[in-house]
Design an enzyme around this catalytic site. Structure first.
Site, PDB file in Angstrom:
ATOM      1  CE  LYS A 168    -114.266  18.529  -5.675  1.00 18.62           C
ATOM      2  NZ  LYS A 168    -114.974  19.445  -4.717  1.00 18.62           N
ATOM      3  CG  HIS A 219    -107.802  25.111  -4.865  1.00 19.59           C
ATOM      4  ND1 HIS A 219    -107.655  24.107  -3.940  1.00 19.59           N
ATOM      5  CD2 HIS A 219    -109.147  25.220  -5.073  1.00 19.59           C
ATOM      6  CE1 HIS A 219    -108.848  23.658  -3.597  1.00 19.59           C
ATOM      7  NE2 HIS A 219    -109.770  24.319  -4.263  1.00 19.59           N
TER       8      HIS A 219
HETATM    9  P1  A3P Z   1    -115.033  12.546  -4.128  1.00 19.26           P
HETATM   10  O1  A3P Z   1    -115.734  13.447  -5.080  1.00 19.26           O
HETATM   11  O2  A3P Z   1    -114.095  11.588  -4.827  1.00 19.26           O
HETATM   12  O3  A3P Z   1    -115.937  11.826  -3.208  1.00 19.26           O
HETATM   13  P2  A3P Z   1    -111.972  19.098  -1.908  1.00 19.26           P
HETATM   14  O4  A3P Z   1    -112.320  19.307  -0.484  1.00 19.26           O
HETATM   15  O5  A3P Z   1    -110.536  19.365  -2.226  1.00 19.26           O
HETATM   16  O6  A3P Z   1    -112.929  19.800  -2.820  1.00 19.26           O
HETATM   17  O7  A3P Z   1    -112.118  17.524  -2.217  1.00 19.26           O
HETATM   18  C1  A3P Z   1    -113.389  16.901  -2.246  1.00 19.26           C
HETATM   19  C2  A3P Z   1    -113.201  15.383  -2.212  1.00 19.26           C
HETATM   20  O8  A3P Z   1    -112.788  14.973  -0.902  1.00 19.26           O
HETATM   21  C3  A3P Z   1    -114.488  14.627  -2.524  1.00 19.26           C
HETATM   22  O9  A3P Z   1    -114.064  13.441  -3.209  1.00 19.26           O
HETATM   23  C4  A3P Z   1    -114.998  14.350  -1.121  1.00 19.26           C
HETATM   24  O10 A3P Z   1    -115.960  13.321  -1.061  1.00 19.26           O
HETATM   25  C5  A3P Z   1    -113.703  13.976  -0.417  1.00 19.26           C
HETATM   26  N1  A3P Z   1    -113.781  14.039   1.061  1.00 19.26           N
HETATM   27  C6  A3P Z   1    -114.280  15.040   1.830  1.00 19.26           C
HETATM   28  N2  A3P Z   1    -114.223  14.708   3.130  1.00 19.26           N
HETATM   29  C7  A3P Z   1    -113.671  13.475   3.204  1.00 19.26           C
HETATM   30  C8  A3P Z   1    -113.365  12.585   4.292  1.00 19.26           C
HETATM   31  N3  A3P Z   1    -113.606  12.910   5.562  1.00 19.26           N
HETATM   32  N4  A3P Z   1    -112.801  11.382   3.989  1.00 19.26           N
HETATM   33  C9  A3P Z   1    -112.546  11.046   2.705  1.00 19.26           C
HETATM   34  N5  A3P Z   1    -112.825  11.831   1.643  1.00 19.26           N
HETATM   35  C10 A3P Z   1    -113.383  13.041   1.884  1.00 19.26           C
END
Ligand code: A3P
Length: 295
Positions: free
Chosen positions: A42, A109
């Site tokens: 995340k 991860h």
């Molecule tokens: P939130 O749940 O805070 O919105 P991962 O890819 O490591 O699982 O992380 C997911 C997080 O990255 C989510 O955060 C998601 O919304 C955010 N995210 C994905 N694409 C993004 C982008 N282009 N710009 C900003 N945040 C992004």
């Protein structure tokens, strides 16, 4: 099943992680042009992955080959059998990555100590993305909340485990600090989610420089556009419409695109949870100059 946990080397992982895959990484055949994307979950894994894909595709989201980025190398992969519809084969995802064409983009991860030694021998590039931990745990809770996974990771226990460092993939504090300490190695690059958010153009240009892929002004412009939250969501919706939902939603259900902002934690933490978190954070980060923006 996504219930329960597995253990490797005394560390806890979610049940999608295969301990024998982590073991296999010790001898995994790293290629010098591999690009590893390393994060605690995340923290912006998919965002950074999309930026790297776009850099390799001259800013065009339609030509991206997502074969190696539809999961993490340490996890299980559910492969639909095209000859026997309805049947799903389970196999370790690293086996897919093993036979993929170069250059491979490989998300994981895993903490640094479990990455293949071949990375440093071959000087393969590792892009590490870190995010402020309050938003990490908030994002994680949304992600697993009201789901099957929510059965075993509820907010209270998740927060406690996060602070204790006993959550899946171990301590967030150790995870980020270890990579921070390695940031000056030529094959490693450390970037923060908050910096990507505050100056996307600088982030994209610095990642491209690290990857030794100089970009034209025009291409930078395209990448800034297509990696923005809203445009990336459109790309992911298109991927889903093409029938590849598992690439953009965990378990084919939970979208990796949520809010994409800094400071979501403010709507999740109570005042006392925040005070307790700040106390633990101060203590665990007392031995590092790594700092995060929480808003
Ligand atoms: P939130 O749940 O805070 O919105 P991962 O890819 O490591 O699982 O992380 C997911 C997080 O990255 C989510 O955060 C998601 O919304 C955010 N995210 C994905 N694409 C993004 C982008 N282009 N710009 C900003 N945040 C992004």
């Amino acid at each position: 099943s996504v219930h329960g946990s597995v253990f490797y080397d005394g560390m806890k992982f979610n049940a999608l992680v295969i301990p024998s895959s982590i073991e296999a990484l010790k001898t995994f055949d790293v290629r010098e042009d591999d690009i590893w994307i390393n994060t605690y979950s995340k923290s912006g894994t998919h965002w950074a992955t999309e930026i790297v894909h776009l850099i390799l595709n001259n800013g065009n989201p339609d030509t991206i080959d997502r074969t190696t980025t539809q999961g993490n190398i340490e996890m299980i992969y559910f492969e639909k059998d095209s000859y026997d519809e309805g049947k799903t084969r389970h196999l370790p995802f690293y086996k897919i990555i093993e036979r993929a064409t170069s250059p491979r983009i490989i998300p994981t991860h895993l903490p640094v100590k479990y990455l293949p030694p071949g990375i440093d021998k071959k000087k393969a590039k590792v892009l590490y993305v870190a995010r402020n931990p309050k938003d990490v745990i908030t994002s994680l809770d949304r992600f697993v909340g009201n789901t099957e996974m929510g059965d075993f990771i509820r907010w209270q226990s998740a927060l406690k485990e996060f602070m204790d460092g006993t959550r899946n993939y171990g301590s967030w504090f150790d995870h980020v600090k270890t990579s921070w300490n390695l940031r000056h190695q030529e094959n490693r690059f450390f970037i923060k989610y908050e910096d990507m958010k505050k100056s996307p153009r600088d982030a994209i240009e610095s990642i491209a420089k690290f990857l030794e892929r100089p970009l034209s002004e025009d291409t930078v412009e395209k990448i800034v556009k297509h990696s923005s939250f809203n445009e990336m969501k459109k790309t992911y919706n298109k991927v889903e419409e093409e029938g590849k939902v598992e690439l953009v939603k965990a378990m084919g259900t939970y979208s990796y695109m949520n809010k994409g902002v800094i400071a979501s934690w403010k709507t999740r933490f109570t005042v006392s949870e925040n005070e307790e978190f700040d106390r633990v954070y101060k203590e665990k980060m007392s031995d590092t100059d790594l700092q995060f923006d929480f808003e």
